[in-house]
Design an enzyme around this catalytic site. Structure first.
Site, PDB file in Angstrom:
ATOM      1  CD  GLU A 143      -2.973  -1.132   2.237  1.00  0.00           C
ATOM      2  OE1 GLU A 143      -4.037  -1.716   2.014  1.00  0.00           O
ATOM      3  OE2 GLU A 143      -2.742  -0.545   3.308  1.00  0.00           O
ATOM      4  CB  CYS A 171       3.078   7.366   3.046  1.00  0.00           C
ATOM      5  SG  CYS A 171       3.489   6.089   4.234  1.00  0.00           S
ATOM      6  CB  CYS A 175       6.884  -5.470   8.256  1.00  0.00           C
ATOM      7  SG  CYS A 175       8.236  -4.722   9.210  1.00  0.00           S
ATOM      8  CB  CYS A 200       5.977  -2.955  15.790  1.00  0.00           C
ATOM      9  SG  CYS A 200       7.656  -2.568  15.245  1.00  0.00           S
ATOM     10  CB  CYS A 231       2.676  -1.978  13.339  1.00  0.00           C
ATOM     11  SG  CYS A 231       2.726  -1.610  11.579  1.00  0.00           S
ATOM     12  CD  GLU A 268      13.335  -0.902   9.409  1.00  0.00           C
ATOM     13  OE1 GLU A 268      12.454  -0.455  10.152  1.00  0.00           O
ATOM     14  OE2 GLU A 268      14.269  -0.197   8.974  1.00  0.00           O
ATOM     15  CB  SER A 282       9.565   3.881  14.687  1.00  0.00           C
ATOM     16  OG  SER A 282       9.132   4.368  13.441  1.00  0.00           O
ATOM     17  CG  LEU A 283      12.927   5.937  20.913  1.00  0.00           C
ATOM     18  CD1 LEU A 283      14.141   5.099  20.560  1.00  0.00           C
ATOM     19  CD2 LEU A 283      13.359   7.226  21.604  1.00  0.00           C
ATOM     20  CG  HIS A 284       7.123   3.854  18.795  1.00  0.00           C
ATOM     21  ND1 HIS A 284       6.855   5.112  18.305  1.00  0.00           N
ATOM     22  CD2 HIS A 284       7.052   3.025  17.708  1.00  0.00           C
ATOM     23  CE1 HIS A 284       6.616   5.034  17.010  1.00  0.00           C
ATOM     24  NE2 HIS A 284       6.737   3.788  16.622  1.00  0.00           N
ATOM     25  CG  ASN A 297      -3.829   6.063  13.609  1.00  0.00           C
ATOM     26  OD1 ASN A 297      -4.541   6.991  13.980  1.00  0.00           O
ATOM     27  ND2 ASN A 297      -2.681   6.253  12.989  1.00  0.00           N
ATOM     28  CB  CYS A 303       0.914   5.878  11.420  1.00  0.00           C
ATOM     29  SG  CYS A 303       1.486   7.466  10.914  1.00  0.00           S
TER      30      CYS A 303
HETATM   31  N1  SAH Z   1       9.469   0.117   9.695  1.00  0.00           N
HETATM   32  C1  SAH Z   1       9.658   1.537   9.603  1.00  0.00           C
HETATM   33  C2  SAH Z   1       8.750   2.161   8.579  1.00  0.00           C
HETATM   34  C3  SAH Z   1       7.269   2.133   8.945  1.00  0.00           C
HETATM   35  S1  SAH Z   1       6.858   3.719   9.457  1.00  0.00           S
HETATM   36  C4  SAH Z   1       9.518   2.146  10.974  1.00  0.00           C
HETATM   37  O1  SAH Z   1       9.168   1.426  11.905  1.00  0.00           O
HETATM   38  O2  SAH Z   1       9.816   3.319  11.163  1.00  0.00           O
HETATM   39  C5  SAH Z   1       5.292   3.574  10.121  1.00  0.00           C
HETATM   40  C6  SAH Z   1       5.150   4.438  11.353  1.00  0.00           C
HETATM   41  O3  SAH Z   1       3.843   4.257  11.913  1.00  0.00           O
HETATM   42  C7  SAH Z   1       6.138   4.009  12.415  1.00  0.00           C
HETATM   43  O4  SAH Z   1       6.584   5.083  13.158  1.00  0.00           O
HETATM   44  C8  SAH Z   1       5.264   3.103  13.234  1.00  0.00           C
HETATM   45  O5  SAH Z   1       5.818   2.858  14.468  1.00  0.00           O
HETATM   46  C9  SAH Z   1       3.963   3.873  13.250  1.00  0.00           C
HETATM   47  N2  SAH Z   1       2.823   3.044  13.635  1.00  0.00           N
HETATM   48  C10 SAH Z   1       2.716   1.706  13.558  1.00  0.00           C
HETATM   49  N3  SAH Z   1       1.521   1.293  14.036  1.00  0.00           N
HETATM   50  C11 SAH Z   1       0.850   2.388  14.410  1.00  0.00           C
HETATM   51  C12 SAH Z   1      -0.455   2.612  14.944  1.00  0.00           C
HETATM   52  N4  SAH Z   1      -1.301   1.607  15.186  1.00  0.00           N
HETATM   53  N5  SAH Z   1      -0.818   3.897  15.178  1.00  0.00           N
HETATM   54  C13 SAH Z   1       0.009   4.916  14.900  1.00  0.00           C
HETATM   55  N6  SAH Z   1       1.246   4.763  14.388  1.00  0.00           N
HETATM   56  C14 SAH Z   1       1.665   3.513  14.154  1.00  0.00           C
END
Ligand code: SAH
Length: 343
Positions: A90, A103, A110, A114, A117, A162, A216-218, A292, A335
């Site tokens: 997508e 995007c 992937c 995570c 996601c 990724e 994407s630290l989180h 989301n 996202c």
């Molecule tokens: N694998 C890479 C590229 C994907 S970016 C990465 O992890 O950075 C997609 C972004 O959306 C990342 O920052 C991811 O952590 C974020 N993301 C994933 N699931 C999400 C969700 N349910 N709600 C909001 N953001 C989310």
């Protein structure tokens, strides 16, 4: 048979010589492929019909197609691209003001899983070839002109996959998109986002990566991060921080951190303190992302007051903080909502 877009310029020249064609034809063909972005040999109108036929007999020409397009009420558009092997990824177009951000995806599925996601739930199917990454740009740029009257101005590698686990293809795609004799996009308008693959970050540093880098630290807590992002097991926070110091030394660039606020998981005052401490060695920008919903998702958004306190703490440490508005939620294009479900 090889695909015409998987061979090098020299291989193309050699092929032309082998069929008694002039070497300079390579330049013409290359321009059609990597600057004009045609999708078939027949569109190469300054190439003789005989040569076009010979090319078609000697090479495949795999061009992605838009299989599905969904338009959001906020003008975001989501696309499912279908490749020659019927796999899908997508991509999303996000217009705002004069800008149109695309995007794009780097892998089918992937491997990182995570926990928040949607893409992680489908597993890893395969890497995209650089031509498949470029195709997402070509096809969405055309649609952007039609939908918004403007082409794509910015690209973020924040779709499925990724990017640093498909390093060579992503780098080649970026080369094609930024090449002066390619699409000529400015590298500063391209951002690569990674879940924190250390080997890849070092490799970017060594090549003085000219584009933006987002992590994407989180979570800056080792235990929490390993639970929500299993990639942490082999890419721990300590080594990630060291890799980012190295990246900053080599490129001079400021790194963007994405931080997805998950209620009662990573949104406490202590979590904010850990984040601030983690960021101390280098200049950063923090993008706060709201969660989301995903199918079967485990988490909840942080409460607004919790979010505000988190942000205020970071700001009190003089950190640059943005809250990223997620768009396209009504069409599951936001996202973390990108999921292959069209098969
Ligand atoms: N694998 C890479 C590229 C994907 S970016 C990465 O992890 O950075 C997609 C972004 O959306 C990342 O920052 C991811 O952590 C974020 N993301 C994933 N699931 C999400 C969700 N349910 N709600 C909001 N953001 C989310």
């Amino acid at each position: 048979m090889k695909d015409i877009r998987s061979i090098t310029y020299t291989e193309l020249e050699d092929f032309l010589l082998s069929i008694n064609e002039k070497k300079f034809r390579a330049k013409q063909i290359w321009t059609w492929l990597w600057q004009k972005g045609v999708g078939s040999f027949d569109e190469m109108t300054n190439v003789s019909q005989a040569l076009r036929t010979q090319l078609a007999e000697s090479f495949t020409f795999h061009r992605a197609e838009i299989a599905i397009e969904v338009n959001s009420k906020d003008k975001t558009a989501k696309f499912a691209f279908r490749f020659h092997d019927r796999r899908f990824v997508e991509g999303v177009l996000i217009p705002s003001g004069d800008r149109v951000t695309a995007c794009i995806s780097s892998q089918v599925g992937c491997p990182l899983k995570c926990s928040f996601c949607a893409t992680g739930t489908m597993g890893f199917l395969r890497n995209l070839h650089y031509s498949e990454i470029v195709d997402q740009y070509i096809l969405m740029d055309k649609r952007a002109h039609e939908l918004y009257g403007n082409g794509i101005s910015n690209i973020v590698f924040m779709g499925m996959g990724e990017p640093l686990l498909n390093f060579d293809n992503v780098m080649t795609a970026i080369d094609k998109l930024t090449a002066k004799d390619g699409w000529g996009l400015s590298p500063t308008r391209i951002t690569l986002s990674t879940a924190g693959v250390i080997k890849g970050i070092k490799a970017l540093a060594d090549r003085k990566f000219p584009c933006g880098l987002a992590i994407s630290l989180h979570s800056a807590d080792p235990v929490v991060r390993e639970v929500i992002m299993p990639v942490t097991e082999h890419n721990n926070l300590h080594d990630l921080q060291a890799a980012l110091v190295y990246y900053h030394q080599k490129t001079g660039a400021r790194v963007t951190f994405e931080y997805l606020l998950l209620s009662k998981v990573n949104d406490s005052r202590q979590a904010a303190e850990k984040l601030a401490r983690f960021c101390r060695p280098f200049p950063v920008k923090i993008n706060i992302i709201e969660y989301n919903e995903t199918p079967g998702g485990l988490y909840h958004r942080s409460y607004p007051n919790q979010r505000e306190e988190f942000i205020e703490y970071l700001q009190s440490c003089n950190m640059v903080v943005n809250v990223r508005q997620s768009r396209g939620q009504d069409i599951a294009a936001a996202c973390g909502q990108l999921l292959q479900n069209q098969q």
